[in-house]
Motif scaffolding. Structure first.
Motif, PDB file in Angstrom:
ATOM      1  N   GLY A  26      38.380  48.755  33.433  1.00 33.35           N
ATOM      2  CA  GLY A  26      38.834  48.826  32.043  1.00 33.35           C
ATOM      3  C   GLY A  26      40.131  48.090  31.820  1.00 33.35           C
ATOM      4  N   LEU A  27      41.053  48.212  32.761  1.00 30.76           N
ATOM      5  CA  LEU A  27      42.327  47.494  32.659  1.00 30.76           C
ATOM      6  C   LEU A  27      42.091  45.988  32.631  1.00 30.76           C
ATOM      7  CD1 LEU A  27      45.515  47.414  32.865  1.00 30.76           C
ATOM      8  CD2 LEU A  27      45.115  47.127  35.318  1.00 30.76           C
ATOM      9  N   PHE A  28      41.284  45.505  33.569  1.00 24.79           N
ATOM     10  CA  PHE A  28      41.032  44.065  33.629  1.00 24.79           C
ATOM     11  C   PHE A  28      40.277  43.577  32.401  1.00 24.79           C
ATOM     12  CE2 PHE A  28      41.429  44.676  38.398  1.00 24.79           C
ATOM     13  CZ  PHE A  28      42.698  44.127  38.452  1.00 24.79           C
ATOM     14  N   TYR A  29      39.308  44.358  31.943  1.00 23.76           N
ATOM     15  CA  TYR A  29      38.551  43.976  30.754  1.00 23.76           C
ATOM     16  C   TYR A  29      39.461  43.965  29.529  1.00 23.76           C
ATOM     17  CZ  TYR A  29      35.295  44.021  26.890  1.00 23.76           C
ATOM     18  OH  TYR A  29      34.655  43.718  25.717  1.00 23.76           O
ATOM     19  N   ALA A  30      40.250  45.009  29.358  1.00 21.55           N
ATOM     20  CA  ALA A  30      41.143  45.083  28.199  1.00 21.55           C
ATOM     21  C   ALA A  30      42.133  43.924  28.210  1.00 21.55           C
ATOM     22  CB  ALA A  30      41.879  46.421  28.186  1.00 21.55           C
ATOM     23  N   TRP A  31      42.623  43.574  29.381  1.00 20.19           N
ATOM     24  CA  TRP A  31      43.533  42.430  29.501  1.00 20.19           C
ATOM     25  C   TRP A  31      42.833  41.156  29.033  1.00 20.19           C
ATOM     26  CZ3 TRP A  31      48.571  42.262  31.602  1.00 20.19           C
ATOM     27  CH2 TRP A  31      49.096  40.967  31.756  1.00 20.19           C
ATOM     28  N   ALA A  32      41.587  40.983  29.484  1.00 25.08           N
ATOM     29  CA  ALA A  32      40.833  39.764  29.151  1.00 25.08           C
ATOM     30  C   ALA A  32      40.580  39.627  27.655  1.00 25.08           C
ATOM     31  CB  ALA A  32      39.510  39.739  29.915  1.00 25.08           C
ATOM     32  N   VAL A  60      40.200  38.503  45.312  1.00 29.04           N
ATOM     33  CA  VAL A  60      40.549  37.468  44.338  1.00 29.04           C
ATOM     34  C   VAL A  60      41.989  37.646  43.872  1.00 29.04           C
ATOM     35  CG1 VAL A  60      40.071  36.640  41.983  1.00 29.04           C
ATOM     36  CG2 VAL A  60      38.197  37.001  43.598  1.00 29.04           C
ATOM     37  N   THR A  61      42.398  38.880  43.644  1.00 27.63           N
ATOM     38  CA  THR A  61      43.776  39.130  43.219  1.00 27.63           C
ATOM     39  C   THR A  61      44.759  38.689  44.306  1.00 27.63           C
ATOM     40  OG1 THR A  61      43.089  40.987  41.835  1.00 27.63           O
ATOM     41  CG2 THR A  61      45.417  40.904  42.476  1.00 27.63           C
ATOM     42  N   THR A 116      37.601  40.460  36.847  1.00 28.02           N
ATOM     43  CA  THR A 116      37.106  41.361  35.809  1.00 28.02           C
ATOM     44  C   THR A 116      35.610  41.591  35.983  1.00 28.02           C
ATOM     45  OG1 THR A 116      38.823  40.664  34.257  1.00 28.02           O
ATOM     46  CG2 THR A 116      36.855  41.692  33.316  1.00 28.02           C
ATOM     47  N   VAL A 117      34.853  40.519  36.148  1.00 26.67           N
ATOM     48  CA  VAL A 117      33.400  40.636  36.332  1.00 26.67           C
ATOM     49  C   VAL A 117      33.088  41.477  37.567  1.00 26.67           C
ATOM     50  CG1 VAL A 117      31.303  39.323  36.914  1.00 26.67           C
ATOM     51  CG2 VAL A 117      32.827  38.534  35.082  1.00 26.67           C
ATOM     52  N   PHE A 118      33.792  41.228  38.669  1.00 30.05           N
ATOM     53  CA  PHE A 118      33.526  41.969  39.898  1.00 30.05           C
ATOM     54  C   PHE A 118      33.930  43.439  39.780  1.00 30.05           C
ATOM     55  CE2 PHE A 118      32.815  37.862  41.783  1.00 30.05           C
ATOM     56  CZ  PHE A 118      31.912  38.120  42.797  1.00 30.05           C
ATOM     57  N   LEU A 176      40.657  33.093  37.485  1.00 27.15           N
ATOM     58  CA  LEU A 176      40.621  34.120  38.533  1.00 27.15           C
ATOM     59  C   LEU A 176      40.560  35.521  37.930  1.00 27.15           C
ATOM     60  CD1 LEU A 176      43.263  32.495  40.871  1.00 27.15           C
ATOM     61  CD2 LEU A 176      40.844  32.867  41.448  1.00 27.15           C
ATOM     62  N   HIS A 177      41.261  35.712  36.842  1.00 27.89           N
ATOM     63  CA  HIS A 177      41.230  37.020  36.190  1.00 27.89           C
ATOM     64  C   HIS A 177      39.820  37.335  35.694  1.00 27.89           C
ATOM     65  CE1 HIS A 177      42.523  40.584  34.156  1.00 27.89           C
ATOM     66  NE2 HIS A 177      41.824  40.173  33.104  1.00 27.89           N
TER      67      HIS A 177
END
Length: 169
Positions: free
Chosen positions: A22-28, A101-102, A145-147, A140-141
């Motif tokens: 959720g954090l990565f998706y919201a960031w995107a 990836v990060t 996010t997808v993963f 990369l983000h």
């Protein structure tokens, strides 16, 4: 109904993985589009500030706790047939696609940005630096996010499989 350690571990692992995804998706879908609207200097300063602020206990628990608890849950379900394989896929997906990836991509870019004294550069130099940072960082983000979302979906599938197995017993 009394919850077992195995169920609690799975629940918390899925919860943390969902929070990370959720954090990565919201960031995107919010931060990245928002930063496209600011100047190069403000963008680079903002990313320097965010990269410092994100290293905090709440983020670290979610980011690393996901893979730790997914890994423990995977081990706990070793004799559980297909649930084990789905959890293993969730764990490996998160470990490689999110943490890997990060660590191998986003963090080195962040570290390179951190050492720059931005006030010493011209507007043209700042534009170049931004492009060299922002384009690969955002790519990369998106990958992580997808993963992370895929890992969450797999872990959630394991919960449904587990509850169905327990219900049928």
């Amino acid at each position: 109904m009394e919850l077992t350690t195995k169920q609690i571990t799975l629940f918390i692992g899925v919860l943390l993985t969902g929070l990370s995804a959720g954090l990565f998706y919201a960031w995107a879908v919010s931060v990245i589009p928002g930063t496209r609207r600011i100047t190069d200097l403000v963008y680079l300063e903002t990313m320097q500030s965010i990269n410092k602020a994100i290293i905090n206990p709440a983020f670290m628990i979610i980011f690393f706790g996901s893979v730790v608890l997914l890994g423990i849950s995977t081990a706990q379900h070793y004799q559980s047939g297909s649930i084990f394989w789905v959890l293993l896929a969730a764990t490996v997906t998160y470990l490689i696609g999110t943490i890997g990836v990060t660590g191998m991509g986003n963090v080195p870019l962040n570290d390179a940005l951190e050492v720059l004294k931005l006030n010493k550069f011209s507007l043209n130099e700042l534009a170049t630096m931004r492009k060299e940072y922002e384009t690969p960082w955002n790519r990369l983000h998106m990958i992580r996010t997808v993963f992370s979302v895929l890992s969450f979906a797999l872990a959630l599938a394991a919960v449904f499989m587990n509850s169905r197995t327990n219900f049928n017993q």
